[in-house]
Design a protein around this motif. Structure first.
Motif, PDB file in Angstrom:
ATOM      1  N   LEU A 118       0.845  -1.212   0.000  1.00 39.84           N
ATOM      2  CA  LEU A 118       0.000   0.000   0.000  1.00 39.84           C
ATOM      3  C   LEU A 118       0.872   1.249   0.000  1.00 39.84           C
ATOM      4  O   LEU A 118       2.009   1.222   0.483  1.00 39.84           O
ATOM      5  N   HIS A 119       0.321   2.335  -0.495  1.00 42.40           N
ATOM      6  CA  HIS A 119       1.038   3.614  -0.432  1.00 42.40           C
ATOM      7  C   HIS A 119       1.348   3.986   1.019  1.00 42.40           C
ATOM      8  O   HIS A 119       0.530   3.717   1.920  1.00 42.40           O
ATOM      9  N   ALA A 120       2.470   4.634   1.225  1.00 44.02           N
ATOM     10  CA  ALA A 120       2.865   5.090   2.566  1.00 44.02           C
ATOM     11  C   ALA A 120       1.764   5.951   3.192  1.00 44.02           C
ATOM     12  O   ALA A 120       1.529   5.917   4.405  1.00 44.02           O
ATOM     13  N   SER A 121       1.052   6.714   2.353  1.00 46.54           N
ATOM     14  CA  SER A 121       0.044   7.657   2.862  1.00 46.54           C
ATOM     15  C   SER A 121      -1.025   6.969   3.709  1.00 46.54           C
ATOM     16  O   SER A 121      -1.586   7.577   4.619  1.00 46.54           O
ATOM     17  N   VAL A 122      -1.315   5.701   3.426  1.00 44.64           N
ATOM     18  CA  VAL A 122      -2.374   5.005   4.176  1.00 44.64           C
ATOM     19  C   VAL A 122      -1.967   4.888   5.649  1.00 44.64           C
ATOM     20  O   VAL A 122      -2.742   5.188   6.562  1.00 44.64           O
ATOM     21  N   LEU A 123      -0.754   4.457   5.888  1.00 46.39           N
ATOM     22  CA  LEU A 123      -0.291   4.266   7.264  1.00 46.39           C
ATOM     23  C   LEU A 123       0.109   5.595   7.901  1.00 46.39           C
ATOM     24  O   LEU A 123       0.084   5.743   9.119  1.00 46.39           O
ATOM     25  N   GLU A 124       0.441   6.562   7.072  1.00 50.03           N
ATOM     26  CA  GLU A 124       0.827   7.873   7.610  1.00 50.03           C
ATOM     27  C   GLU A 124      -0.380   8.682   8.072  1.00 50.03           C
ATOM     28  O   GLU A 124      -0.228   9.783   8.604  1.00 50.03           O
ATOM     29  N   ARG A 125      -1.581   8.148   7.876  1.00 50.12           N
ATOM     30  CA  ARG A 125      -2.768   8.824   8.414  1.00 50.12           C
ATOM     31  C   ARG A 125      -2.688   8.920   9.935  1.00 50.12           C
ATOM     32  O   ARG A 125      -3.259   9.820  10.535  1.00 50.12           O
ATOM     33  N   ILE A 126      -1.999   7.952  10.541  1.00 46.74           N
ATOM     34  CA  ILE A 126      -1.937   7.925  12.008  1.00 46.74           C
ATOM     35  C   ILE A 126      -0.587   8.456  12.469  1.00 46.74           C
ATOM     36  O   ILE A 126       0.451   7.950  12.064  1.00 46.74           O
ATOM     37  N   PRO A 127      -0.612   9.482  13.325  1.00 45.31           N
ATOM     38  CA  PRO A 127       0.671  10.031  13.787  1.00 45.31           C
ATOM     39  C   PRO A 127       1.340   9.140  14.828  1.00 45.31           C
ATOM     40  O   PRO A 127       0.736   8.184  15.309  1.00 45.31           O
ATOM     41  N   VAL A 128       2.585   9.454  15.149  1.00 46.43           N
ATOM     42  CA  VAL A 128       3.253   8.848  16.314  1.00 46.43           C
ATOM     43  C   VAL A 128       3.621  10.011  17.216  1.00 46.43           C
ATOM     44  O   VAL A 128       4.145  11.026  16.741  1.00 46.43           O
ATOM     45  N   ARG A 129       3.343   9.872  18.508  1.00 48.66           N
ATOM     46  CA  ARG A 129       3.500  11.019  19.399  1.00 48.66           C
ATOM     47  C   ARG A 129       4.650  10.792  20.369  1.00 48.66           C
ATOM     48  O   ARG A 129       4.864   9.665  20.833  1.00 48.66           O
ATOM     49  N   ASP A 130       5.357  11.887  20.686  1.00 50.74           N
ATOM     50  CA  ASP A 130       6.438  11.774  21.675  1.00 50.74           C
ATOM     51  C   ASP A 130       5.966  12.292  23.034  1.00 50.74           C
ATOM     52  O   ASP A 130       6.756  12.602  23.898  1.00 50.74           O
ATOM     53  N   ASN A 131       4.637  12.388  23.206  1.00 45.93           N
ATOM     54  CA  ASN A 131       4.092  12.894  24.474  1.00 45.93           C
ATOM     55  C   ASN A 131       2.958  11.983  24.941  1.00 45.93           C
ATOM     56  O   ASN A 131       2.864  10.840  24.510  1.00 45.93           O
ATOM     57  N   TYR A 132       2.088  12.510  25.800  1.00 42.52           N
ATOM     58  CA  TYR A 132       0.995  11.685  26.340  1.00 42.52           C
ATOM     59  C   TYR A 132      -0.326  11.909  25.595  1.00 42.52           C
ATOM     60  O   TYR A 132      -1.351  11.357  25.995  1.00 42.52           O
ATOM     61  N   ASP A 133      -0.304  12.738  24.556  1.00 45.17           N
ATOM     62  CA  ASP A 133      -1.538  13.043  23.828  1.00 45.17           C
ATOM     63  C   ASP A 133      -2.121  11.746  23.260  1.00 45.17           C
ATOM     64  O   ASP A 133      -1.469  11.060  22.470  1.00 45.17           O
ATOM     65  N   ASP A 134      -3.333  11.417  23.680  1.00 45.33           N
ATOM     66  CA  ASP A 134      -3.927  10.163  23.201  1.00 45.33           C
ATOM     67  C   ASP A 134      -5.134  10.412  22.289  1.00 45.33           C
ATOM     68  O   ASP A 134      -5.960   9.535  22.091  1.00 45.33           O
ATOM     69  N   ARG A 135      -5.224  11.628  21.751  1.00 46.03           N
ATOM     70  CA  ARG A 135      -6.317  11.889  20.792  1.00 46.03           C
ATOM     71  C   ARG A 135      -5.958  11.234  19.456  1.00 46.03           C
ATOM     72  O   ARG A 135      -4.795  11.208  19.058  1.00 46.03           O
ATOM     73  N   TYR A 136      -6.991  10.747  18.772  1.00 46.99           N
ATOM     74  CA  TYR A 136      -6.718  10.063  17.511  1.00 46.99           C
ATOM     75  C   TYR A 136      -6.280  11.046  16.436  1.00 46.99           C
ATOM     76  O   TYR A 136      -5.472  10.727  15.581  1.00 46.99           O
ATOM     77  N   PHE A 137      -6.849  12.257  16.500  1.00 44.43           N
ATOM     78  CA  PHE A 137      -6.522  13.281  15.498  1.00 44.43           C
ATOM     79  C   PHE A 137      -5.856  14.473  16.180  1.00 44.43           C
ATOM     80  O   PHE A 137      -6.061  14.707  17.367  1.00 44.43           O
ATOM     81  N   SER A 138      -5.107  15.243  15.387  1.00 44.30           N
ATOM     82  CA  SER A 138      -4.420  16.407  15.958  1.00 44.30           C
ATOM     83  C   SER A 138      -5.068  17.721  15.532  1.00 44.30           C
ATOM     84  O   SER A 138      -4.606  18.790  15.928  1.00 44.30           O
ATOM     85  N   ASP A 139      -6.130  17.672  14.724  1.00 52.57           N
ATOM     86  CA  ASP A 139      -6.664  18.901  14.114  1.00 52.57           C
ATOM     87  C   ASP A 139      -7.246  19.884  15.129  1.00 52.57           C
ATOM     88  O   ASP A 139      -7.675  19.502  16.222  1.00 52.57           O
ATOM     89  N   THR A 140      -7.306  21.144  14.717  1.00 54.20           N
ATOM     90  CA  THR A 140      -7.844  22.216  15.562  1.00 54.20           C
ATOM     91  C   THR A 140      -9.309  21.970  15.907  1.00 54.20           C
ATOM     92  O   THR A 140      -9.731  22.156  17.040  1.00 54.20           O
ATOM     93  N   TYR A 141     -10.095  21.607  14.908  1.00 53.31           N
ATOM     94  CA  TYR A 141     -11.527  21.408  15.135  1.00 53.31           C
ATOM     95  C   TYR A 141     -11.826  19.916  15.128  1.00 53.31           C
ATOM     96  O   TYR A 141     -11.535  19.227  14.141  1.00 53.31           O
ATOM     97  N   GLN A 142     -12.365  19.424  16.228  1.00 53.73           N
ATOM     98  CA  GLN A 142     -12.771  18.025  16.327  1.00 53.73           C
ATOM     99  C   GLN A 142     -14.138  18.054  17.006  1.00 53.73           C
ATOM    100  O   GLN A 142     -14.250  18.493  18.142  1.00 53.73           O
ATOM    101  N   ALA A 143     -15.159  17.614  16.301  1.00 59.29           N
ATOM    102  CA  ALA A 143     -16.505  17.825  16.833  1.00 59.29           C
ATOM    103  C   ALA A 143     -17.488  16.852  16.201  1.00 59.29           C
ATOM    104  O   ALA A 143     -17.206  16.226  15.176  1.00 59.29           O
ATOM    105  N   LEU A 144     -18.662  16.746  16.852  1.00 64.72           N
ATOM    106  CA  LEU A 144     -19.760  15.948  16.305  1.00 64.72           C
ATOM    107  C   LEU A 144     -21.004  16.822  16.218  1.00 64.72           C
ATOM    108  O   LEU A 144     -21.202  17.711  17.064  1.00 64.72           O
ATOM    109  N   PRO A 145     -21.858  16.579  15.212  1.00 64.18           N
ATOM    110  CA  PRO A 145     -23.063  17.409  15.080  1.00 64.18           C
ATOM    111  C   PRO A 145     -24.135  16.957  16.070  1.00 64.18           C
ATOM    112  O   PRO A 145     -24.432  15.763  16.162  1.00 64.18           O
ATOM    113  N   LYS A 146     -24.707  17.915  16.802  1.00 65.37           N
ATOM    114  CA  LYS A 146     -25.781  17.573  17.749  1.00 65.37           C
ATOM    115  C   LYS A 146     -26.950  16.981  16.973  1.00 65.37           C
ATOM    116  O   LYS A 146     -27.373  17.548  15.970  1.00 65.37           O
TER     117      LYS A 146
END
Ligand code: UDP
Length: 377
Positions: free
Chosen positions: A166-194
């Protein structure tokens, strides 16, 4: 089916955005949708226990794109929701993306700081200057042991291919963190519609200039269409050219078999999504929907996801071979006038939700730039 300016095939993100934009310009829009509902794979509903559940897998909205964020906020109230995923590895439970806790739990290390974690990664990674595939991408970040434990078999189950195929991009969707951040995504806006995505799509499609034909296969009714200015097709691109003698090679797609279990207990697992990256089970993950938005109910339901070859196409399979086949379809698509291919299936691209919104908004802007102001981003 006559007297429409714009014909749109599919009522998912791409089709609905284009319908909304053209209807706002005063155009008469016809949407032809094969399924018995709008919202595409974002479709959600309240199940027998009153729990808001997604029919086609969990959809977590996340974006850094201000323009897309402004756009979706016109159609729903959103509440902040940072998605988290845990994985059962060996007999342990760890956060994914890999972070300090993941490494400490699996290797009994005592890493405390970002520098210590960077050192651990540096010692364990197998460096590749420019990773050529998914295996090199993961080895380059975390090394062989974590690759085997968390990525190799999950990917095989998900794609029926190993990461090297598979293209590298598929696995690169998931970051690797050097801290304790356990959120799946790093984006500024992360939300669900009421109230869910379906409700938001009802709002996107509320303009009376939009007529929606559900339960209708475009290929069975296309002869009945009158003249139109533009047609937008959001289905699988190879289906559009199914009768073209020059295009015989099929594109690969992956589908998901969702197996739901109703349980007479309050909770099944401690988190919305639990991944099973090992070989010991065939499913990739279990989703317990009541966790999203902390929904309350005496009972629960869980959905096991088995990724399969046959069935409705959900994922394009990003590798060189499929890209070559897609290029042949794209060349044919480019020859058509007033027919546009848009979205994950028609562009054969592994778009996230926000990218699908962006792609449709940009197409609209490119086509109608004379008359409209760009939705920025
Ligand atoms: N992946 C993995 N192990 C995991 C989670 C993901 O190997 O525990 C790999 C797998 O190849 C997957 C890709 O990373 O297809 C992208 O994961 P993502 O969660 O973005 O997939 P999606 O939610 O779109 O199915």
């Amino acid at each position: 089916m006559k007297n429409f300016n714009i014909v749109i095939i599919g009522a998912g993100i791409s089709g609905s955005v284009l319908a909304e934009r053209y209807a706002a310009m005063g155009k008469k829009v016809l949407i032809i949708e094969k399924r018995d509902h709008i919202a595409g794979n974002c479709f959600d509903f309240y199940d027998d226990n009153g729990i808001l559940t997604s029919k086609y897998g969990a959809h977590l909205f996340h974006t850094n794109d201000e323009g897309v964020w402004d756009y979706v906020n016109q159609f729903a109230d959103w509440y902040p929701w940072s998605h988290r995923v845990i994985a059962r590895v060996d007999d342990k439970t760890v956060p994914i993306p890999v972070n300090i806790t993941t490494v400490n739990t699996l290797f009994r290390t005592n890493i405390k700081t970002e520098t210590e974690m960077q050192d651990w990664l540096e010692k364990n990674r197998i460096p590749f200057d420019q990773p050529q595939n998914g295996e090199e991408a993961v080895l380059n970040k975390v090394g062989e042991v974590l690759y085997n434990k968390m990525f190799k078999h999950y990917t095989k189950k998900q794609w029926d291919k190993y990461p090297a195929e598979l293209h590298a991009s598929v696995l690169e969707r998931i970051p690797v963190r050097d801290n304790y951040d356990d959120r799946y995504f790093s984006d500024t806006y992360q939300a669900l519609p009421k109230g869910g995505y379906t409700k938001m799509f009802e709002n996107i499609l509320a303009n009376p200039n939009i007529i929606i034909l559900l339960n209708t296969d475009y290929f069975e009714v296309q002869d009945q269409l009158g003249e139109y200015e533009k047609l937008f097709y959001t289905g699988p691109i190879d289906r559009f050219f199914q009768f073209n003698e020059n295009l015989k090679e099929k594109l690969e797609y992956r589908s998901i078999n969702f197996v739901t279990e109703q349980l007479d207990q309050e909770y099944f697992q401690e988190n919305s999504v639990v991944n099973y990256p090992g070989e010991e089970v065939d499913f990739t993950r279990i989703v317990e929907y009541k966790h999203f938005g902390n929904q309350q109910s005496e009972k629960t339901s869980i959905v096991k996801e088995y990724t399969v070859d046959e069935g409705e196409p959900y994922y394009p399979v990003p590798n060189d071979k499929n890209q070559e086949i897609y290029a042949q379809y794209k060349a044919e698509a480019d020859k058509l006038t007033d027919v546009y291919f848009v979205g994950r299936l028609a562009n054969y691209k592994y778009f996230n939700m926000d990218q699908a919104f962006r792609n449709a908004l940009d197409l609209f802007f490119d086509l109608e730039r004379k008359d409209n102001v760009k939705v920025s981003g």
